[in-house]
Design an enzyme around this catalytic site. Structure first.
Site, PDB file in Angstrom:
ATOM      1  N   ASP A   1      35.889  33.967  42.151  1.00  0.00           N
ATOM      2  CA  ASP A   1      36.609  33.896  43.417  1.00  0.00           C
ATOM      3  C   ASP A   1      37.847  34.803  43.414  1.00  0.00           C
ATOM      4  O   ASP A   1      38.458  35.024  44.453  1.00  0.00           O
ATOM      5  CB  ASP A   1      37.005  32.443  43.716  1.00  0.00           C
ATOM      6  CG  ASP A   1      37.382  32.233  45.170  1.00  0.00           C
ATOM      7  OD1 ASP A   1      37.129  33.151  45.987  1.00  0.00           O
ATOM      8  OD2 ASP A   1      37.918  31.154  45.482  1.00  0.00           O
TER       9      ASP A   1
ATOM     10  N   ARG B   1      40.731  41.686  43.752  1.00  0.00           N
ATOM     11  CA  ARG B   1      41.375  42.593  42.799  1.00  0.00           C
ATOM     12  C   ARG B   1      40.352  43.469  42.084  1.00  0.00           C
ATOM     13  O   ARG B   1      40.674  44.587  41.684  1.00  0.00           O
ATOM     14  CB  ARG B   1      42.225  41.765  41.811  1.00  0.00           C
ATOM     15  CG  ARG B   1      41.418  40.804  40.987  1.00  0.00           C
ATOM     16  CD  ARG B   1      42.272  39.711  40.357  1.00  0.00           C
ATOM     17  NE  ARG B   1      42.697  38.697  41.341  1.00  0.00           N
ATOM     18  CZ  ARG B   1      43.483  37.663  41.065  1.00  0.00           C
ATOM     19  NH1 ARG B   1      43.956  37.502  39.831  1.00  0.00           N
ATOM     20  NH2 ARG B   1      43.803  36.793  42.000  1.00  0.00           N
TER      21      ARG B   1
ATOM     22  N   ASP C   1      38.349  37.884  55.299  1.00  0.00           N
ATOM     23  CA  ASP C   1      38.733  38.399  53.982  1.00  0.00           C
ATOM     24  C   ASP C   1      38.566  39.922  53.867  1.00  0.00           C
ATOM     25  O   ASP C   1      38.803  40.497  52.812  1.00  0.00           O
ATOM     26  CB  ASP C   1      37.931  37.673  52.889  1.00  0.00           C
ATOM     27  CG  ASP C   1      38.678  37.612  51.578  1.00  0.00           C
ATOM     28  OD1 ASP C   1      39.926  37.738  51.592  1.00  0.00           O
ATOM     29  OD2 ASP C   1      38.026  37.459  50.529  1.00  0.00           O
TER      30      ASP C   1
ATOM     31  N   GLU D   1      37.994  37.943  43.428  1.00  0.00           N
ATOM     32  CA  GLU D   1      37.137  39.131  43.562  1.00  0.00           C
ATOM     33  C   GLU D   1      37.843  40.324  44.192  1.00  0.00           C
ATOM     34  O   GLU D   1      37.476  41.469  43.933  1.00  0.00           O
ATOM     35  CB  GLU D   1      35.881  38.774  44.373  1.00  0.00           C
ATOM     36  CG  GLU D   1      36.016  38.842  45.897  1.00  0.00           C
ATOM     37  CD  GLU D   1      37.012  37.849  46.486  1.00  0.00           C
ATOM     38  OE1 GLU D   1      37.378  36.882  45.784  1.00  0.00           O
ATOM     39  OE2 GLU D   1      37.444  38.042  47.627  1.00  0.00           O
TER      40      GLU D   1
ATOM     41  N   LYS E   1      33.784  28.261  46.627  1.00  0.00           N
ATOM     42  CA  LYS E   1      34.908  27.608  47.307  1.00  0.00           C
ATOM     43  C   LYS E   1      34.449  26.274  47.886  1.00  0.00           C
ATOM     44  O   LYS E   1      33.269  26.104  48.196  1.00  0.00           O
ATOM     45  CB  LYS E   1      35.383  28.485  48.465  1.00  0.00           C
ATOM     46  CG  LYS E   1      36.194  29.703  48.065  1.00  0.00           C
ATOM     47  CD  LYS E   1      36.639  30.475  49.297  1.00  0.00           C
ATOM     48  CE  LYS E   1      37.404  31.736  48.913  1.00  0.00           C
ATOM     49  NZ  LYS E   1      38.666  31.476  48.214  1.00  0.00           N
TER      50      LYS E   1
ATOM     51  N   ASP F   1      33.899  35.780  51.865  1.00  0.00           N
ATOM     52  CA  ASP F   1      34.219  35.365  50.501  1.00  0.00           C
ATOM     53  C   ASP F   1      33.837  33.898  50.307  1.00  0.00           C
ATOM     54  O   ASP F   1      34.590  32.999  50.667  1.00  0.00           O
ATOM     55  CB  ASP F   1      35.713  35.577  50.230  1.00  0.00           C
ATOM     56  CG  ASP F   1      36.108  35.192  48.812  1.00  0.00           C
ATOM     57  OD1 ASP F   1      35.197  34.976  47.977  1.00  0.00           O
ATOM     58  OD2 ASP F   1      37.327  35.114  48.537  1.00  0.00           O
TER      59      ASP F   1
ATOM     60  N   LYS G   1      41.064  45.951  51.026  1.00  0.00           N
ATOM     61  CA  LYS G   1      40.053  45.007  50.553  1.00  0.00           C
ATOM     62  C   LYS G   1      39.170  44.627  51.736  1.00  0.00           C
ATOM     63  O   LYS G   1      39.649  44.060  52.714  1.00  0.00           O
ATOM     64  CB  LYS G   1      40.724  43.760  49.974  1.00  0.00           C
ATOM     65  CG  LYS G   1      39.777  42.566  49.771  1.00  0.00           C
ATOM     66  CD  LYS G   1      40.496  41.327  49.203  1.00  0.00           C
ATOM     67  CE  LYS G   1      39.574  40.108  49.176  1.00  0.00           C
ATOM     68  NZ  LYS G   1      40.238  38.888  48.663  1.00  0.00           N
TER      69      LYS G   1
HETATM   70  N1  BES Z   1      40.273  35.696  49.731  1.00  0.00           N
HETATM   71  C1  BES Z   1      40.902  34.813  48.835  1.00  0.00           C
HETATM   72  C2  BES Z   1      42.385  34.604  49.135  1.00  0.00           C
HETATM   73  C3  BES Z   1      42.717  33.956  50.448  1.00  0.00           C
HETATM   74  C4  BES Z   1      42.996  32.614  50.512  1.00  0.00           C
HETATM   75  C5  BES Z   1      42.813  34.699  51.599  1.00  0.00           C
HETATM   76  C6  BES Z   1      43.329  32.018  51.707  1.00  0.00           C
HETATM   77  C7  BES Z   1      43.152  34.124  52.803  1.00  0.00           C
HETATM   78  C8  BES Z   1      43.415  32.769  52.860  1.00  0.00           C
HETATM   79  C9  BES Z   1      40.791  35.347  47.412  1.00  0.00           C
HETATM   80  O1  BES Z   1      39.660  36.087  47.134  1.00  0.00           O
HETATM   81  C10 BES Z   1      40.761  34.157  46.513  1.00  0.00           C
HETATM   82  O2  BES Z   1      39.814  33.428  46.561  1.00  0.00           O
HETATM   83  N2  BES Z   1      41.805  33.995  45.709  1.00  0.00           N
HETATM   84  C11 BES Z   1      41.899  32.902  44.816  1.00  0.00           C
HETATM   85  C12 BES Z   1      42.327  33.445  43.471  1.00  0.00           C
HETATM   86  C13 BES Z   1      42.213  32.463  42.358  1.00  0.00           C
HETATM   87  C14 BES Z   1      40.752  32.175  42.072  1.00  0.00           C
HETATM   88  C15 BES Z   1      42.878  33.017  41.135  1.00  0.00           C
HETATM   89  C16 BES Z   1      42.940  31.941  45.370  1.00  0.00           C
HETATM   90  O3  BES Z   1      43.913  32.394  45.963  1.00  0.00           O
HETATM   91  O4  BES Z   1      42.737  30.752  45.259  1.00  0.00           O
HETATM   92 ZN    ZN Z   2      38.787  37.030  48.735  1.00  0.00          ZN
HETATM   93 MN    MN Z   3      38.017  34.875  46.540  1.00  0.00          MN
END
Ligand code: BES
Ligand code: ZN
Ligand code: MN
Length: 490
Positions: free
Chosen positions: A336, A340, A277, A338, A266, A259, A254
């Site tokens: 968010d 996946r 990210d 994204e 966010k 992000d 990824k």
């Molecule tokens: N890049 C983030 C996950 C992340 C969080 C990486 C903290 C490193 C540190 C990912 O794209 C994300 O935003 N995931 C969300 C998913 C949710 C919206 C289902 C999350 O983990 O909150």
């Molecule tokens: Zn992300």
């Molecule tokens: Mn995200």
């Protein structure tokens, strides 16, 4: 790029101890036995070393610990570093000793009297990995890095043994630099350029641009990058060191260079961390670099999806339905989630194009994996016990934490959508697992696959085992070890 410090191997010459500048290190066993080099250092310092190893303080020292005697009398050096290490030390204890030396070293030159050490390559790797600093954007901090010299029993032999370890260190540094680099510098284009430059190492590089991705039907990946001025790309790195025609191992990353969350924006606090990210893609690029540098006898292909997740009038909206390259439709509940979406299309493309014997994807995919495992272990999700066991063993032997997580139909059911084949989030509970279930929908049943959720380990705000705080390069060593142990011919 940040280069690992240069390391020289020489024959033991205790007459060099008195005049050596920078730091000098000697190795002493826990019971305080001094070897010839340590005896010389003791003589020069008028018995300071003997006083140390006879003290109560020394009794408390464990394998790999370091004590510094600063500005020692009778020596030109600024410090005499005394390392506690039994003769029978295990590899991770020797690396720990190296890490202590690498940390103490700073920018100074370092002479290590390692004639007694049974695993000088592990000692070297520990020093090199810890002596990392990301100084690209510090205008004042451009001091030259002093060399490391190890005096060992058979310098010629050790030098060639150390070459593979130094190749891996270079891969780790490549990853750390990518992960540390801010998103205004590491755009999708810059990331692709750094990958393209690896053609000089014998890797075959292909960069797929937006028009080609569109033609291939990778709309899920493209939907993530829509809102950004930076073009989405897929970069492919092929290493053909194995038998001709043998199916490759595919590594998939990824690469979200930043992000913001997109329209599902966010919160401001901590958003700057999302510069990391692209960590999964960073590890894939670093592992491919290590594999190419040490000319691994295996076929390995690395594929990374490079995008930026931005809000704009062109960005994907919550509620949009997008068709994947596989053909399944996805209702995007939360922009968010994204990573996946990016991986789904790259996983599918990897299988269609390269027919891999196995696939490992890496991603800073969910905050939920940090809640579950903290910063000690990456989450391991897999459809195959053999490949996951092999990976976890490789990770363990390299000192990189990895912990198997569960999967199953009940979790998969949480992805049901009213209006499309699936939605991109499964709700709050089991967040890292439903993310893995989403990915598995894009993995063919007979393809052994691992998803590594590295959100907690890619970049850490405290020193870790082998790295100062910041980017760790977690996974480069484990993947390299897995390739060496399970995928190389002969
Ligand atoms: N890049 C983030 C996950 C992340 C969080 C990486 C903290 C490193 C540190 C990912 O794209 C994300 O935003 N995931 C969300 C998913 C949710 C919206 C289902 C999350 O983990 O909150
Ligand atoms: Zn992300
Ligand atoms: Mn995200």
């Amino acid at each position: 790029m940040t280069s690992p410090v240069s390391v020289n191997f020489q024959d033991l010459d205790i007459d060099k101890i008195a005049g050596a500048e920078g730091r000098v290190a000697v190795i002493v066993t826990p019971d305080g036995k001094l070897d010839a080099a340590a005896r010389r250092a003791n003589k020069l310092t008028k018995g300071a070393l003997a006083r140390l190893v006879e003290s109560e303080a020394w009794e408390k020292k464990k394998a790999g610990d370091l004590v510094t005697i600063a500005w020692p009398t009778g020596m030109a050096a600024e410090a005499l570093d005394v390392i506690c290490l039994p003769r029978s030390a295990k590899p991770d204890e020797v690396r720990k000793a190296g890490v202590a030396l690498g940390k103490a070293k700073g920018k100074s030159a370092l002479l290590v009297l390692a004639g007694q050490v049974r695993r000088p390559v592990d000692l070297t790797l520990g020093i090199v990995l810890r002596a990392y600093e990301f100084t690209t954007h510090k205008t004042a901090d451009k001091k030259e890095d002093g060399d490391v010299t190890l005096m060992v029993a058979k310098p010629g032999e050790i030098k060639s043994e150390a070459a593979a370890a130094l190749a891996v260190a270079e891969g780790v540094f490549f990853t750390r630099d990518l992960v540390s680099e801010p998103a205004n510098h590491l755009t999708t284009t810059e990331f692709a350029n750094r990958i393209a430059a690896m053609k000089d190492l014998g890797l075959k590089i292909t960069i797929l641009e937006e028009d080609e991705l569109k033609k291939k039907g990778m709309d899920l990946l493209l939907s993530v990058g829509h809102g950004s001025a930076s073009p989405s790309k897929v970069a492919v790195m092929e290493w053909k060191g194995g038998k001709k025609g043998d199916a490759p191992l595919a590594l998939i990353g990824k690469g979200v260079v930043f992000d913001t969350g997109g329209i599902s924006l966010k919160p401001a606090a901590g958003m700057e961390d999302m510069t990391m990210d692209m960590g999964g893609a960073g590890v894939v690029a670093g592992a491919m670099r290590a594999i190419a540098l040490r000319k691994a006898k295996a076929n390995v292909v690395g594929l990374v999806g490079l995008v930026e997740n931005m809000p704009s009038d062109r960005a994907t909206r919550p509620g949009d339905v997008v068709t994947s390259m596989k053909g399944d439709t996805v209702e995007i509940i939360n922009t968010d989630a994204e990573g996946r979406l990016v991986l789904a299309d790259v996983l599918w493309y990897a299988q269609e194009r390269y027919k891999p014997s196995g696939m490992i994807n890496l991603a800073t995919l969910t905050g939920a994996i940090i809640v579950a495992l903290g910063h000690e272990n990456a989450g391991v999700f897999s459809n195959d016990d053999t490949i996951s066991r092999n990976f976890i063993k490789a990770a363990e032997s390299e000192g990189e934490g990895a912990w198997r997580m569960p999967m199953g139909k009940a979790y998969d059911d949480m992805l049901k959508s009213q209006i499309a084949d699936m939605k991109n989030v499964g709700g709050r509970s089991g967040g890292s697992i439903t993310a893995a279930q989403f990915l598995q929908r894009f993995v063919k049943e007979d393809c052994p696959w691992i998803h590594l959720d590295i959100a907690g380990v890619a970049s850490v705000k405290a020193d870790t085992k082998y790295a100062p705080k910041g980017a760790t390069g977690w996974g480069v060593m484990a993947l390299n070890r897995l390739v060496a142990d399970c995928y190389e011919d002969g």
